[in-house]
Design an enzyme around this catalytic site. Structure first.
Site, short mmCIF file in Angstrom:
data_model
loop_
_atom_site.label_atom_id
_atom_site.label_comp_id
_atom_site.label_asym_id
_atom_site.label_seq_id
_atom_site.Cartn_x
_atom_site.Cartn_y
_atom_site.Cartn_z
N SER A 144 0.86 -1.19 0.00
CA SER A 144 0.00 0.00 0.00
C SER A 144 0.88 1.22 0.00
O SER A 144 2.02 1.20 0.50
CB SER A 144 -0.89 0.01 1.25
OG SER A 144 -1.56 1.26 1.38
N TYR A 157 -2.23 -0.99 10.12
CA TYR A 157 -2.15 -1.22 8.68
C TYR A 157 -0.86 -0.64 8.12
O TYR A 157 -0.14 -1.29 7.36
CB TYR A 157 -3.37 -0.59 8.02
CG TYR A 157 -3.47 -0.78 6.53
CD1 TYR A 157 -4.03 -1.93 5.99
CD2 TYR A 157 -3.03 0.21 5.65
CE1 TYR A 157 -4.14 -2.10 4.62
CE2 TYR A 157 -3.14 0.05 4.28
CZ TYR A 157 -3.70 -1.10 3.76
OH TYR A 157 -3.80 -1.26 2.41
N LYS A 161 2.03 -3.12 6.54
CA LYS A 161 2.29 -2.99 5.11
C LYS A 161 3.73 -2.55 4.85
O LYS A 161 4.35 -2.97 3.86
CB LYS A 161 1.30 -2.01 4.48
CG LYS A 161 -0.11 -2.57 4.35
CD LYS A 161 -0.18 -3.74 3.39
CE LYS A 161 -1.61 -4.16 3.09
NZ LYS A 161 -1.71 -5.25 2.10
#
Length: 263
Positions: A144, A157, A161
């Site tokens: 991401s 997150y 990532k």
């Protein structure tokens, strides 16, 4: 253009919807056989049947929770029993988070670590020896833009990532001697069902104009002023899998409509 993918076997996680399904369709359109992995069996079976009928390839679904070692083992067994190994691995499974660091407990951190990082580690570790025996392969990680440019409301997150991106870089140096190319893709705003669901929830009490909400997000973050489609992103994945990208090793590619603000 022949991308050299006909007859290859591709394992794709998070493959029943959104980006994973779009990548699966792109690879199937080039003649690759598919092992589609997700948790919901009904959606997997429907997707596998449709892609097989439309593209004339073998496509099977494996319902498994790859955030667990047992789930990964089930995938590896199905790949070995059904295809004798794989040539392509797309580590795509993942989901957003919403928390503060001070309030998130250990269990939430562990869940995202297992889903975003350990699933990729276990699948690569399990499939790479077979790729070597088959003459080489491709492993791609869908991380991401948040791995490099974090959003404040999803710290877990962001962190996991970023770890996935570093795993990709490290793995690439270990496997290139076996003719296995490893790369990472960092998408920006891609219009997945999760984005639409979130937008509808956030606008439910204010008139339900979820399209305008998403347009506002795009206007704020992406110079291109729109979300990308899963299909647009899938085109890039398919290229990286192909024999037209044989000098792409250990890189991270941003597909983000100009969202990244650094060099």
């Amino acid at each position: 253009m022949d991308l050299g993918l006909k007859g290859k076997v591709a394992v794709i996680t998070g493959a029943s919807v959104g980006i994973g399904l779009a990548v699966a369709k792109g690879l199937a359109s080039e003649g690759a056989d598919l092992v589609l992995v997700a948790r919901q069996k009904d959606r997997l079976d429907e997707a596998a049947g449709r892609l097989s009928a439309e593209c004339g390839v073998r496509a099977v679904g494996v319902a498994a929770d790859i955030a667990t070692a047992d789930g990964v083992d089930a995938v590896l067994r199905r790949v070995d029993d059904g295809f004798g190994g794989a040539d392509i691995l797309i580590n795509n499974a993942g989901t957003g988070s919403n928390e503060t660091i001070m309030q998130a407990d250990d269990a939430k951190w562990q869940f995202y670590w297992d889903l975003h990082v350990m699933a990729a580690v276990r699948l690569a570790r399990g499939l790479a020896p077979g790729m070597k025996r088959r003459g080489g392969g491709v492993i791609l990680h869908n991380a991401s833009i948040c791995a490099a440019q974090p959003l404040w409301y999803e710290p877990i997150y962001n962190v996991t990532k970023a770890a996935l991106q570093m795993f990709s870089k490290t793995l690439s140096t270990e496997l290139i001697g076996d003719n296995i190319r490893v790369n990472c893709v960092n998408p920006g705003l891609i219009l997945t069902p999760d984005w639409i669901k979130t937008a509808k929830e956030l606008t439910a009490r204010s008139g339900g104009d979820w399209q305008s909400y998403l347009q506002g997000v795009a206007d704020e973050h992406a110079p291109i002023r729109r979300f990308g489609t899963p299909e647009e992103l899938a085109h890039f994945f398919v290229f990286l899998c192909s024999d037209k990208a044989t000098y792409s090793v250990g890189s991270t590619y941003f597909v983000d409509g100009g969202m990244l603000k650094t060099l």
